[in-house]
Design a protein around this motif. Structure first.
Motif, PDB file in Angstrom:
ATOM      1  N   THR A  14       0.863  -1.171   0.000  1.00 28.37           N
ATOM      2  CA  THR A  14       0.000   0.000   0.000  1.00 28.37           C
ATOM      3  C   THR A  14       0.902   1.224   0.000  1.00 28.37           C
ATOM      4  N   THR A  16       0.403   5.531   0.109  1.00 28.49           N
ATOM      5  CA  THR A  16      -0.491   6.683   0.181  1.00 28.49           C
ATOM      6  C   THR A  16       0.306   7.940   0.528  1.00 28.49           C
ATOM      7  N   VAL A  26       3.566  13.444   3.960  1.00 27.21           N
ATOM      8  CA  VAL A  26       3.760  12.175   4.642  1.00 27.21           C
ATOM      9  C   VAL A  26       3.404  11.079   3.651  1.00 27.21           C
ATOM     10  N   VAL A  28       3.151   7.056   3.251  1.00 28.78           N
ATOM     11  CA  VAL A  28       3.042   5.841   4.047  1.00 28.78           C
ATOM     12  C   VAL A  28       3.149   4.647   3.109  1.00 28.78           C
ATOM     13  N   LEU A  29       4.166   3.821   3.349  1.00 29.63           N
ATOM     14  CA  LEU A  29       4.399   2.622   2.551  1.00 29.63           C
ATOM     15  C   LEU A  29       4.244   1.407   3.447  1.00 29.63           C
ATOM     16  N   ALA A  30       3.707   0.328   2.890  1.00 31.51           N
ATOM     17  CA  ALA A  30       3.534  -0.897   3.667  1.00 31.51           C
ATOM     18  C   ALA A  30       3.575  -2.097   2.734  1.00 31.51           C
ATOM     19  N   VAL A  58       8.655   9.649   5.290  1.00 31.03           N
ATOM     20  CA  VAL A  58       8.239   8.359   4.746  1.00 31.03           C
ATOM     21  C   VAL A  58       8.111   7.375   5.905  1.00 31.03           C
ATOM     22  N   GLU A  59       6.890   6.944   6.158  1.00 35.43           N
ATOM     23  CA  GLU A  59       6.605   5.962   7.204  1.00 35.43           C
ATOM     24  C   GLU A  59       6.796   4.569   6.601  1.00 35.43           C
ATOM     25  N   MET A  60       7.766   3.804   7.138  1.00 36.83           N
ATOM     26  CA  MET A  60       8.077   2.491   6.560  1.00 36.83           C
ATOM     27  C   MET A  60       8.020   1.361   7.581  1.00 36.83           C
ATOM     28  N   ASP A  62       5.772  -0.656   8.322  1.00 37.16           N
ATOM     29  CA  ASP A  62       5.062  -1.845   7.858  1.00 37.16           C
ATOM     30  C   ASP A  62       5.590  -2.373   6.524  1.00 37.16           C
ATOM     31  N   ARG A  90      11.046   6.938   8.635  1.00 36.20           N
ATOM     32  CA  ARG A  90      10.744   6.499   9.996  1.00 36.20           C
ATOM     33  C   ARG A  90      10.313   5.034  10.011  1.00 36.20           C
TER      34      ARG A  90
END
Length: 113
Positions: A14, A16, A26, A28-30, A58-60, A62, A90
């Motif tokens: 995913t 977004t 922001v 968000v990668l998962a 970048v939220e990583m 997941d 992060r």
């Protein structure tokens, strides 16, 4: 695909973007980000939300896998802009951070636990 007790969650990726205060994005990668997801990732990275943002978070946390091709796409997206974005990553797992080192992404990103 249903998951059973004790099985791992879906590896489907995913991706977004949410813009905060106009200048900060922001991302968000998962899941598993593989070469077959490259086109979708590149389209997301080239979108207007990220183009206008001076800072990318970048939220990583997941992300379970990151192919070199996807790491290079992130590196190109950040560095080939007229004004490179400040990139903070992060929550990346150790094996994902290893991919950062192999791609050179670690030289342009701030990694935050």
């Amino acid at each position: 695909m249903a998951t059973h007790p004790g099985s791992s969650p879906s590896a489907e990726p995913t991706m977004t973007v949410a813009v905060v205060n106009g200048s900060r994005a922001v991302l968000v990668l998962a899941g598993e980000l593989r070469a077959e997801n490259l086109r979708e990732l590149e389209q997301l990275l080239a979108g207007p939300s990220l183009e206008e943002a001076a800072e990318w978070l970048v939220e990583m946390g997941d992300v379970t896998r990151l192919d070199l091709a996807c790491a290079y796409a992130l590196l190109r997206a950040v560095t080939l802009r007229p004004e490179p974005a400040v990139l903070t990553i992060r929550g990346a797992r150790r094996h994902v951070q290893r991919t950062f080192r192999h791609s050179g992404l670690d030289t342009v990103a701030i990694t935050d636990g």
